[in-house]
Enzyme design. Structure first.
Site, PDB file in Angstrom:
ATOM      1  N   ASP A 102      -4.436  -5.119   1.592  1.00  0.00           N
ATOM      2  CA  ASP A 102      -3.451  -4.058   1.414  1.00  0.00           C
ATOM      3  C   ASP A 102      -4.093  -2.738   1.829  1.00  0.00           C
ATOM      4  OD1 ASP A 102      -1.033  -2.856   0.376  1.00  0.00           O
ATOM      5  OD2 ASP A 102      -0.957  -4.539  -1.028  1.00  0.00           O
ATOM      6  N   ASP A 203       0.921  -0.307   3.129  1.00  0.00           N
ATOM      7  CA  ASP A 203       1.782   0.218   2.071  1.00  0.00           C
ATOM      8  C   ASP A 203       2.558   1.452   2.557  1.00  0.00           C
ATOM      9  OD1 ASP A 203       2.293   0.003  -0.893  1.00  0.00           O
ATOM     10  OD2 ASP A 203       1.546   2.058  -0.865  1.00  0.00           O
ATOM     11  N   GLU A 258       4.958  -2.169   5.247  1.00  0.00           N
ATOM     12  CA  GLU A 258       6.012  -2.139   4.227  1.00  0.00           C
ATOM     13  C   GLU A 258       6.933  -0.979   4.572  1.00  0.00           C
ATOM     14  OE1 GLU A 258       6.877  -1.425  -0.465  1.00  0.00           O
ATOM     15  OE2 GLU A 258       5.541  -0.157   0.680  1.00  0.00           O
ATOM     16  N   HIS A 331       5.617  -8.020  -5.547  1.00  0.00           N
ATOM     17  CA  HIS A 331       5.136  -7.463  -6.823  1.00  0.00           C
ATOM     18  C   HIS A 331       5.957  -6.265  -7.302  1.00  0.00           C
ATOM     19  CE1 HIS A 331       3.575  -4.930  -3.727  1.00  0.00           C
ATOM     20  NE2 HIS A 331       3.164  -4.052  -4.609  1.00  0.00           N
ATOM     21  N   ASP A 332       6.956  -5.837  -6.535  1.00  0.00           N
ATOM     22  CA  ASP A 332       7.761  -4.666  -6.912  1.00  0.00           C
ATOM     23  C   ASP A 332       9.183  -4.998  -7.349  1.00  0.00           C
ATOM     24  OD1 ASP A 332       5.733  -2.861  -6.248  1.00  0.00           O
ATOM     25  OD2 ASP A 332       6.445  -2.632  -4.189  1.00  0.00           O
TER      26      ASP A 332
END
Ligand code: ISL
Length: 552
Positions: A102, A203, A258, A331-332
């Protein structure tokens, strides 16, 4: 058309996301760690996934579970050491698997040494690493709101200025206008790439270039503000291209950005094959469905018609030269089976249906840890059991407007990020076999029913269904590269589409409802290859039935 599409490994392989804090603890401190992941490499290999995406494992005060980084080149001691990291990478490579890291470079932690220097004085050499502004009329420089509620500006008395933080107050936005910032980030990219990692998930990458007028906005919906004010700033492509030219292009890797705020009209600018930017994006259009004016805890109605429209629009936008990753949770966002399926009477069937969809739409499938077990949302009774800064910040804000914990909890049960952050459920022993100690967040109480030990003992389980479809997708490249087309049906509760090229033709039939459904399709030319329910009435789909047919 599919014949123009470039054939390459990262389109054919499957990504599996690990949220390290919740995957497997090896030393009893209640926090997942790298040796824990290493102990599960054979489990992942057997499942059949190819590329592991590791959520952040770097040094961090953990205000946002590692998305607030204080040193890009150090491993957080909770997770282990750099030697553990090297062992993990070697263990994956030895099994023919890959690792992507990430990359969180829109912001750093306020405990990063750059920020600690930056806040000291206006003439500090690091001042310009961040975005500092004077207040206006005794308040912040503009009306921008953080993704997590409240103003996006924090006042710092040392220099009597505000700094920008689009996320928490401990996540200060970097100033990408500053060439030294960009040079440092390229060095960091090369640091990890030289270790042999296989790529990056970037990200909030569309946020790195800011609109320099820093004008207040009249837009009311957080999603509109994200898309039109925060994302896709004037130099975003210049900056991504710079990372490509100065670091990424020299390695055989994959990158996935993302993409909050990336809509179909700008998607190709990020991932078009001629662009020298990213390989694919995680667009969030379907994930942001139902987010109202104030975001996810201010929900609005949506349905499968919206989901289908979004997948169609994205297919059309990417058809000729772009690529996306297909996913229904991470994960969000909530657990896919709880959000898009039925986690009660059809948990297993709907989890299988949703995964068939993820593996057969066009794009690189991405699986979030625990989906292969059919893990579902958690419903803690008290806010005390919740850990996520987004949930806690929003409650803080909403409670000022009179909302009670009792009113807020159902929203958290539905939309909170901790739904997917409870520990991985390995077996039916204490703490689901995740830790010998006290887990940093409680285990979902359903772990005795839903766990890895159970699915591994049942050949009909979700786990083996994932394994079977992943193998099937590898053997049938039409499901990777072929064209895609929706076969319209009278019933709005079924999703029928085809994948095809010169050699092969597939139909995928999905009944995403709790009732039986009729479909119209001549299947006499096709064989039934995969199905999640044994059903003798072939003309009718049972609730949550999913089938895949291949031309004879
Ligand atoms: O979950 C969301 C808010 O409701 C999303 O908007 C999310 O914040 C957005 O997609 C950005 O997410 C990424 O960056 C954040 C981090 O908290 C998330 O975990 C990460 O995926 C800040 O780094």
């Amino acid at each position: 058309m599919s014949e123009n599409i470039k054939r390459i490994w990262w389109k054919e392989e499957v990504i599996y996301q690990i949220y390290p804090k919740s995957f497997k603890d090896s030393d009893g401190d209640g926090i997942g760690d790298l040796p824990g992941i290493i102990s599960k490499l054979d489990y992942l290999k057997d499942l059949g996934v190819d590329i592991i995406w590791l959520s952040p494992i770097y040094a961090s005060p953990n205000d946002d579970n590692g998305y607030d980084i204080s040193d890009y080149r150090a491993i957080h001691p909770d997770y282990g050491t750099m030697e553990d990291f090297d062992r993990l990478l070697a263990g994956l490579h030895a099994r023919g698997m890959k690792l992507i890291m990430d990359l969180v470079v829109n912001h750093t932690s306020d405990e990063h040494e750059w920020f600690e220097e930056s806040k000291k004085s206006k003439d500090n050499p690091y001042r310009d690493y961040y975005i500092w502004k004077k207040g206006v009329n005794g308040g912040p420089p503009n009306n921008w709101k953080s993704f997590f509620g409240g103003s996006a500006w924090k006042y710092d008395a040392t220099t009597d200025e505000y700094f920008l933080h689009l996320f928490t107050q401990k996540q200060a936005d970097l100033n990408w206008e500053n060439p030294a910032v960009r040079e440092n980030i390229c060095d960091t990219l090369r640091f990890w790439l030289d270790k042999g990692i296989n790529g990056f998930r970037m990200d909030v990458i569309p946020l790195i270039s800011k609109r320099l007028d820093f004008a207040s906005t009249d837009l009311e919906y957080l999603n509109d503000v994200i898309a039109q004010v925060y994302s896709n700033g004037p130099k975003v492509h210049e900056y991504i291209n710079e990372m490509y030219e100065k670091a990424l292009k020299d390695y055989d890797i994959m990158t996935v950005g993302e993409g909050p705020g990336i809509s179909t009209d700008v998607g190709l600018k990020y991932v078009g094959e001629d662009r020298r930017e990213l390989n694919m994006i995680f667009h969030l259009d379907h994930m942001f469905l139902g987010h109202g004016q104030k975001g996810k805890f201010d929900p609005e109605e949506y349905g499968w018609a919206d989901i289908k429209r979004i997948f169609k629009d994205w297919y059309e936008a990417m058809e000729d030269s772009g690529w996306v990753s297909i996913f229904l949770d991470n994960h969000d966002f909530p657990r896919l089976v709880s959000r898009f399926g039925n986690d009660k009477e059809y948990r297993v069937e709907s989890a299988k249906l949703l995964s068939l969809m993820v593996f057969t739409l066009r794009g690189t499938p991405c699986v979030y840890q625990g989906s292969e077990l059919g893990m579902s949302n958690v419903h803690f009774d008290s806010l005390e059991d919740y850990r996520d800064v987004e949930t806690l910040n929003y409650f803080n804000e909403f409670s000022k407007e009179g909302m009670t914990e009792e009113d807020f909890l159902p929203l958290v049960h539905e939309h909170g990020r901790d739904n997917v952050r409870t520990p991985m459920q390995w077996d039916s022993s204490k703490n689901a076999g995740f830790t010998e100690g006290t887990p940093w967040i409680a285990v979902n109480p359903n772990y005795k029913e839903i766990n890895a030990e159970k699915v591994l003992a049942d050949p009909e389980s979700i786990y083996f269904w994932y394994q079977k479809i992943m193998t099937y997708r590898k053997e049938n490249k039409t499901l990777v590269y072929g064209d895609w087309n929706v076969v319209e049906q009278k019933s709005k509760d079924i999703y029928v589409y085809e994948r095809f090229d010169e050699d092969n033709h597939f139909y995928i039939l999905l009944n995403h409802s709790n009732s039986t459904q009729k479909f119209e399709l001549d299947l006499s030319t096709h064989n039934l290859e995969l199905h999640n329910i044994d059903n003798e009435t072939l003309t009718i789909l049972q609730p949550w039935e999913a089938r895949l047919y291949k031309r004879k």
